[in-house]
Design a protein around this motif. Structure first.
Motif, PDB file in Angstrom:
ATOM      1  N   THR A  56     -35.255 -19.338  52.843  1.00 30.53           N
ATOM      2  CA  THR A  56     -36.142 -18.181  52.768  1.00 30.53           C
ATOM      3  C   THR A  56     -37.361 -18.447  53.646  1.00 30.53           C
ATOM      4  N   PRO A  57     -37.518 -17.691  54.718  1.00 32.75           N
ATOM      5  CA  PRO A  57     -38.652 -17.964  55.620  1.00 32.75           C
ATOM      6  C   PRO A  57     -39.981 -17.451  55.069  1.00 32.75           C
ATOM      7  N   ILE A  58     -40.985 -18.301  55.150  1.00 33.79           N
ATOM      8  CA  ILE A  58     -42.372 -17.938  54.884  1.00 33.79           C
ATOM      9  C   ILE A  58     -43.163 -18.605  55.996  1.00 33.79           C
ATOM     10  N   GLU A  59     -43.971 -17.840  56.703  1.00 35.50           N
ATOM     11  CA  GLU A  59     -44.733 -18.403  57.812  1.00 35.50           C
ATOM     12  C   GLU A  59     -46.199 -18.061  57.687  1.00 35.50           C
ATOM     13  N   THR A  60     -47.035 -18.969  58.161  1.00 32.65           N
ATOM     14  CA  THR A  60     -48.472 -18.717  58.233  1.00 32.65           C
ATOM     15  C   THR A  60     -48.928 -18.928  59.667  1.00 32.65           C
ATOM     16  N   CYS A  61     -49.959 -18.194  60.041  1.00 31.79           N
ATOM     17  CA  CYS A  61     -50.554 -18.366  61.364  1.00 31.79           C
ATOM     18  C   CYS A  61     -52.009 -17.923  61.297  1.00 31.79           C
ATOM     19  N   SER A  62     -52.786 -18.390  62.226  1.00 32.08           N
ATOM     20  CA  SER A  62     -54.204 -18.050  62.286  1.00 32.08           C
ATOM     21  C   SER A  62     -54.400 -16.819  63.163  1.00 32.08           C
ATOM     22  N   ILE A  63     -55.230 -15.905  62.702  1.00 33.34           N
ATOM     23  CA  ILE A  63     -55.650 -14.761  63.511  1.00 33.34           C
ATOM     24  C   ILE A  63     -57.170 -14.728  63.439  1.00 33.34           C
ATOM     25  N   SER A  64     -57.805 -15.369  64.381  1.00 30.71           N
ATOM     26  CA  SER A  64     -59.258 -15.450  64.398  1.00 30.71           C
ATOM     27  C   SER A  64     -59.775 -14.674  65.604  1.00 30.71           C
ATOM     28  N   ASP A  65     -60.476 -13.595  65.322  1.00 31.05           N
ATOM     29  CA  ASP A  65     -60.932 -12.711  66.384  1.00 31.05           C
ATOM     30  C   ASP A  65     -62.197 -12.001  65.888  1.00 31.05           C
ATOM     31  N   ARG A  66     -63.274 -12.112  66.643  1.00 35.90           N
ATOM     32  CA  ARG A  66     -64.544 -11.508  66.232  1.00 35.90           C
ATOM     33  C   ARG A  66     -64.428  -9.984  66.076  1.00 35.90           C
ATOM     34  N   ASP A  67     -63.664  -9.319  66.967  1.00 33.06           N
ATOM     35  CA  ASP A  67     -63.492  -7.863  66.866  1.00 33.06           C
ATOM     36  C   ASP A  67     -62.815  -7.477  65.558  1.00 33.06           C
ATOM     37  N   LEU A 117     -52.767 -15.464  58.276  1.00 33.68           N
ATOM     38  CA  LEU A 117     -51.784 -14.449  57.941  1.00 33.68           C
ATOM     39  C   LEU A 117     -50.554 -15.146  57.375  1.00 33.68           C
ATOM     40  N   VAL A 118     -50.014 -14.612  56.289  1.00 37.74           N
ATOM     41  CA  VAL A 118     -48.784 -15.115  55.701  1.00 37.74           C
ATOM     42  C   VAL A 118     -47.745 -14.007  55.807  1.00 37.74           C
ATOM     43  N   LEU A 119     -46.592 -14.332  56.394  1.00 33.93           N
ATOM     44  CA  LEU A 119     -45.484 -13.383  56.564  1.00 33.93           C
ATOM     45  C   LEU A 119     -44.297 -13.841  55.727  1.00 33.93           C
ATOM     46  N   PHE A 120     -43.583 -12.882  55.108  1.00 34.70           N
ATOM     47  CA  PHE A 120     -42.450 -13.241  54.253  1.00 34.70           C
ATOM     48  C   PHE A 120     -41.561 -12.019  54.039  1.00 34.70           C
ATOM     49  N   PRO A 121     -40.295 -12.241  53.641  1.00 33.93           N
ATOM     50  CA  PRO A 121     -39.415 -11.105  53.346  1.00 33.93           C
ATOM     51  C   PRO A 121     -39.955 -10.328  52.152  1.00 33.93           C
ATOM     52  N   SER A 137     -43.227  -8.304  54.478  1.00 28.64           N
ATOM     53  CA  SER A 137     -44.576  -8.134  53.936  1.00 28.64           C
ATOM     54  C   SER A 137     -45.471  -9.208  54.538  1.00 28.64           C
ATOM     55  N   ALA A 138     -46.768  -8.950  54.503  1.00 26.50           N
ATOM     56  CA  ALA A 138     -47.734  -9.903  55.053  1.00 26.50           C
ATOM     57  C   ALA A 138     -49.043  -9.777  54.288  1.00 26.50           C
ATOM     58  N   VAL A 139     -49.769 -10.887  54.241  1.00 32.10           N
ATOM     59  CA  VAL A 139     -51.108 -10.904  53.648  1.00 32.10           C
ATOM     60  C   VAL A 139     -52.041 -11.590  54.631  1.00 32.10           C
ATOM     61  N   PHE A 140     -53.133 -10.897  54.980  1.00 30.64           N
ATOM     62  CA  PHE A 140     -54.170 -11.475  55.832  1.00 30.64           C
ATOM     63  C   PHE A 140     -55.351 -11.827  54.941  1.00 30.64           C
ATOM     64  N   PHE A 141     -55.764 -13.101  54.956  1.00 28.51           N
ATOM     65  CA  PHE A 141     -56.892 -13.561  54.153  1.00 28.51           C
ATOM     66  C   PHE A 141     -58.180 -13.346  54.945  1.00 28.51           C
TER      67      PHE A 141
END
Length: 186
Positions: A8-19, A156-160, A112-116
């Motif tokens: 079951t894939p679950i991935e996290t990545c950084s999205i850091s952007d001042r805008d 950001l966390v992405l998952f089914p 689905s995804a969750v952005f902290f």
């Protein structure tokens, strides 16, 4: 040789952007002026009073574009299918101290995804439940039944979407703020 079955894939990545940060902070300020953030929250573990729909709220849609791009890559990476995705819903979630979200899953979506956005000290984790029902009746440890994603700002966390998930009871004094997304095939 050790093998993993039923991955079951679950991935996290950084999205850091001042805008993106500025954009979200402006929307939150507007929500606070309109209805007060203190009036929103997951007091009873459901999303009815905790979310503010924002699918069409972003003026420049910086975050929507970045998250959609990441979701498309996630889908392609795990299926080999480059079909186009669309955002079906997105919400800002405000978790004050003591608020939580019970296990749930969107049934009509594919990813689905969750952005902290804001994770002050004491912010609650995102918990995934192992989809294999056997773990509830076997000798597996608790680590096998649940998988925890700690709250990290600008991650950001992405998952089914079928993967059941919840938010533990929030212990932070300031609100934990996330943005949740659901996607389906176009």
């Amino acid at each position: 040789e050790q093998m993993k079955a039923f991955y079951t894939p679950i991935e996290t990545c950084s999205i850091s952007d001042r805008d993106i940060t500025t954009e979200i902070d402006e929307i939150i300020s507007n929500i606070d002026n309109e209805m007060g953030i203190h009036n929103l929250g997951n007091v009873w573990g459901d999303q009815i009073n905790s979310t503010y729909g924002i699918k069409d709220s972003f003026d420049s849609h910086h975050l929507h574009k970045r998250v959609l791009s990441k979701a498309k890559w996630f889908y392609f990476d795990h299926t080999g299918n480059d079909s186009d995705l669309i955002i079906t819903s997105s919400f800002i979630n405000f978790y004050s101290k003591g608020h939580y979200q019970s296990f749930h899953q969107p049934y009509d979506d594919i990813i689905s995804a969750v952005f902290f956005h804001k994770c002050p000290p004491g912010s609650s984790s995102l918990i995934f439940k192992n989809p294999n029902p056997v773990v509830d009746y076997s000798r597996f440890t608790m680590q096998d039944r649940f998988w925890e994603t700690p709250p990290i700002e600008n991650h950001l966390v992405l998952f089914p979407s079928w993967l059941s998930h919840k938010v533990e009871i929030n212990q932070s004094v300031k609100p934990r703020i996330t943005i949740a997304y659901n996607f389906k095939l176009k």
